[in-house]
Design a protein around this motif. Structure first.
Motif, PDB file in Angstrom:
ATOM      1  N   MET A  91       0.793  -1.229   0.000  1.00 20.61           N
ATOM      2  CA  MET A  91       0.000   0.000   0.000  1.00 20.61           C
ATOM      3  C   MET A  91       0.831   1.289   0.000  1.00 20.61           C
ATOM      4  N   PRO A  92       1.963   1.361   0.643  1.00 17.86           N
ATOM      5  CA  PRO A  92       2.658   2.656   0.620  1.00 17.86           C
ATOM      6  C   PRO A  92       3.012   3.126  -0.797  1.00 17.86           C
ATOM      7  N   ALA A  93       3.536   2.241  -1.636  1.00 19.31           N
ATOM      8  CA  ALA A  93       3.946   2.643  -2.985  1.00 19.31           C
ATOM      9  C   ALA A  93       2.817   2.499  -3.999  1.00 19.31           C
ATOM     10  N   CYS A  94       1.970   1.501  -3.824  1.00 18.02           N
ATOM     11  CA  CYS A  94       0.822   1.232  -4.700  1.00 18.02           C
ATOM     12  C   CYS A  94       1.207   0.913  -6.137  1.00 18.02           C
ATOM     13  N   ASP A  95       2.444   0.458  -6.352  1.00 18.55           N
ATOM     14  CA  ASP A  95       2.818  -0.037  -7.676  1.00 18.55           C
ATOM     15  C   ASP A  95       2.178  -1.396  -7.904  1.00 18.55           C
ATOM     16  N   TRP A  96       2.166  -2.210  -6.836  1.00 20.12           N
ATOM     17  CA  TRP A  96       1.601  -3.557  -6.856  1.00 20.12           C
ATOM     18  C   TRP A  96       1.030  -3.794  -5.470  1.00 20.12           C
ATOM     19  N   VAL A  97      -0.279  -3.807  -5.375  1.00 19.16           N
ATOM     20  CA  VAL A  97      -0.938  -4.057  -4.099  1.00 19.16           C
ATOM     21  C   VAL A  97      -1.498  -5.471  -4.134  1.00 19.16           C
ATOM     22  N   LEU A  98      -1.158  -6.257  -3.133  1.00 23.05           N
ATOM     23  CA  LEU A  98      -1.663  -7.615  -3.012  1.00 23.05           C
ATOM     24  C   LEU A  98      -2.629  -7.658  -1.834  1.00 23.05           C
ATOM     25  N   ILE A  99      -3.820  -8.180  -2.083  1.00 26.91           N
ATOM     26  CA  ILE A  99      -4.827  -8.336  -1.035  1.00 26.91           C
ATOM     27  C   ILE A  99      -5.146  -9.814  -0.926  1.00 26.91           C
ATOM     28  N   ASP A 100      -4.848 -10.378   0.232  1.00 29.32           N
ATOM     29  CA  ASP A 100      -5.135 -11.785   0.497  1.00 29.32           C
ATOM     30  C   ASP A 100      -6.443 -11.827   1.268  1.00 29.32           C
ATOM     31  N   ALA A 101      -7.500 -12.247   0.598  1.00 28.38           N
ATOM     32  CA  ALA A 101      -8.835 -12.316   1.195  1.00 28.38           C
ATOM     33  C   ALA A 101      -9.255 -13.779   1.315  1.00 28.38           C
ATOM     34  N   SER A 102      -8.449 -14.544   2.026  1.00 29.69           N
ATOM     35  CA  SER A 102      -8.734 -15.951   2.269  1.00 29.69           C
ATOM     36  C   SER A 102      -8.630 -16.750   0.979  1.00 29.69           C
ATOM     37  N   ASP A 103      -9.736 -17.124   0.387  1.00 21.72           N
ATOM     38  CA  ASP A 103      -9.734 -17.977  -0.801  1.00 21.72           C
ATOM     39  C   ASP A 103      -9.577 -17.214  -2.106  1.00 21.72           C
ATOM     40  N   VAL A 104      -9.450 -15.888  -2.019  1.00 18.46           N
ATOM     41  CA  VAL A 104      -9.277 -15.058  -3.210  1.00 18.46           C
ATOM     42  C   VAL A 104      -8.088 -14.125  -2.982  1.00 18.46           C
ATOM     43  N   ILE A 105      -7.131 -14.176  -3.895  1.00 12.09           N
ATOM     44  CA  ILE A 105      -5.976 -13.287  -3.836  1.00 12.09           C
ATOM     45  C   ILE A 105      -6.133 -12.275  -4.952  1.00 12.09           C
ATOM     46  N   VAL A 106      -5.974 -11.001  -4.612  1.00 10.39           N
ATOM     47  CA  VAL A 106      -6.164  -9.925  -5.579  1.00 10.39           C
ATOM     48  C   VAL A 106      -4.850  -9.164  -5.753  1.00 10.39           C
ATOM     49  N   HIS A 107      -4.461  -8.961  -7.000  1.00 15.68           N
ATOM     50  CA  HIS A 107      -3.285  -8.164  -7.345  1.00 15.68           C
ATOM     51  C   HIS A 107      -3.781  -6.938  -8.093  1.00 15.68           C
ATOM     52  N   ILE A 108      -3.427  -5.755  -7.601  1.00 14.55           N
ATOM     53  CA  ILE A 108      -3.769  -4.515  -8.290  1.00 14.55           C
ATOM     54  C   ILE A 108      -2.451  -3.837  -8.656  1.00 14.55           C
ATOM     55  N   PHE A 109      -2.224  -3.686  -9.946  1.00 14.88           N
ATOM     56  CA  PHE A 109      -0.970  -3.163 -10.465  1.00 14.88           C
ATOM     57  C   PHE A 109      -1.153  -1.810 -11.117  1.00 14.88           C
ATOM     58  N   GLN A 110      -0.069  -1.040 -11.194  1.00 12.33           N
ATOM     59  CA  GLN A 110       0.010   0.049 -12.142  1.00 12.33           C
ATOM     60  C   GLN A 110       0.390  -0.596 -13.484  1.00 12.33           C
ATOM     61  N   PRO A 111       0.018   0.006 -14.615  1.00 15.60           N
ATOM     62  CA  PRO A 111       0.191  -0.658 -15.912  1.00 15.60           C
ATOM     63  C   PRO A 111       1.609  -1.155 -16.203  1.00 15.60           C
ATOM     64  N   GLU A 112       2.611  -0.323 -15.992  1.00 13.86           N
ATOM     65  CA  GLU A 112       3.977  -0.726 -16.333  1.00 13.86           C
ATOM     66  C   GLU A 112       4.485  -1.859 -15.436  1.00 13.86           C
ATOM     67  N   VAL A 113       4.046  -1.888 -14.191  1.00 20.67           N
ATOM     68  CA  VAL A 113       4.456  -2.947 -13.261  1.00 20.67           C
ATOM     69  C   VAL A 113       3.769  -4.255 -13.633  1.00 20.67           C
ATOM     70  N   ARG A 114       2.499  -4.172 -13.996  1.00 18.62           N
ATOM     71  CA  ARG A 114       1.787  -5.384 -14.424  1.00 18.62           C
ATOM     72  C   ARG A 114       2.440  -5.982 -15.659  1.00 18.62           C
ATOM     73  N   GLY A 115       2.811  -5.136 -16.603  1.00 19.32           N
ATOM     74  CA  GLY A 115       3.475  -5.620 -17.803  1.00 19.32           C
ATOM     75  C   GLY A 115       4.816  -6.264 -17.497  1.00 19.32           C
ATOM     76  N   PHE A 116       5.561  -5.696 -16.543  1.00 23.63           N
ATOM     77  CA  PHE A 116       6.870  -6.224 -16.193  1.00 23.63           C
ATOM     78  C   PHE A 116       6.771  -7.605 -15.547  1.00 23.63           C
ATOM     79  N   TYR A 117       5.863  -7.764 -14.582  1.00 21.04           N
ATOM     80  CA  TYR A 117       5.763  -9.035 -13.862  1.00 21.04           C
ATOM     81  C   TYR A 117       4.927 -10.073 -14.610  1.00 21.04           C
ATOM     82  N   ASN A 118       3.980  -9.619 -15.426  1.00 17.46           N
ATOM     83  CA  ASN A 118       3.160 -10.507 -16.249  1.00 17.46           C
ATOM     84  C   ASN A 118       2.683 -11.739 -15.472  1.00 17.46           C
ATOM     85  N   ILE A 119       2.035 -11.485 -14.363  1.00 20.94           N
ATOM     86  CA  ILE A 119       1.627 -12.554 -13.445  1.00 20.94           C
ATOM     87  C   ILE A 119       0.670 -13.552 -14.090  1.00 20.94           C
ATOM     88  N   GLU A 120      -0.138 -13.102 -15.052  1.00 20.63           N
ATOM     89  CA  GLU A 120      -1.041 -14.040 -15.731  1.00 20.63           C
ATOM     90  C   GLU A 120      -0.252 -15.121 -16.461  1.00 20.63           C
TER      91      GLU A 120
END
Length: 137
Positions: A91-120
């Motif tokens: 949360m401090p940088a918000c380039d890549w925010v990971l939210i672990d909600a038990s059975d659902v994990i959510v990744h919220i990226f800024q566009p360039e960071v999402r492209g770099f890590y290509n988690i899909e």
């Protein structure tokens, strides 16, 4: 996917502390991300592929501020529904925010960071083995 009655109730109605299912959490996550105008929302079913979660959701925020706001609103909505033990990273940088909600994990990226890590792509083996993928946004 049909939503149960519990998933269609207002976000402030608590889910039973003892029981909420992954589909209800997933439906809430997807609805909240769409409401907050997250982009390129992808849901990946992980059941039978890993024990870390039943679903992974990946989304993009347009900027640091947008990604942070989307993450904050999602955490608030999950807590309002009674989801316990939510963990948040990044949360401090918000380039890549990971939210672990038990059975659902959510990744919220800024566009360039999402492209770099290509988690899909990392999870493409799980997709090729029969998991479903839903793209929204």
């Amino acid at each position: 996917m049909a939503l149960s009655a519990a998933a269609s109730t207002p976000a402030t109605a608590p889910v039973s502390e003892a029981r909420y299912d992954a589909e209800e959490i997933l439906a809430l996550v997807l609805a909240r991300l769409e409401d907050d105008k997250a982009e390129d929302i992808v849901s990946i079913e992980l059941r039978g592929k890993t024990t870390i979660a039943d679903y992974m959701v990946v989304a993009t925020g347009r900027s640091q501020r947008h990604a942070g706001a989307v993450a904050e609103h999602l955490v608030e909505a999950l807590k309002a529904r009674g989801v316990k033990g939510i963990r948040v990273e990044g949360m401090p940088a918000c380039d890549w925010v990971l939210i672990d909600a038990s059975d659902v994990i959510v990744h919220i990226f800024q566009p360039e960071v999402r492209g770099f890590y290509n988690i899909e792509k990392m999870w493409s083996g799980a997709l090729a083995s029969g998991s479903s993928r839903t793209t929204r946004g």
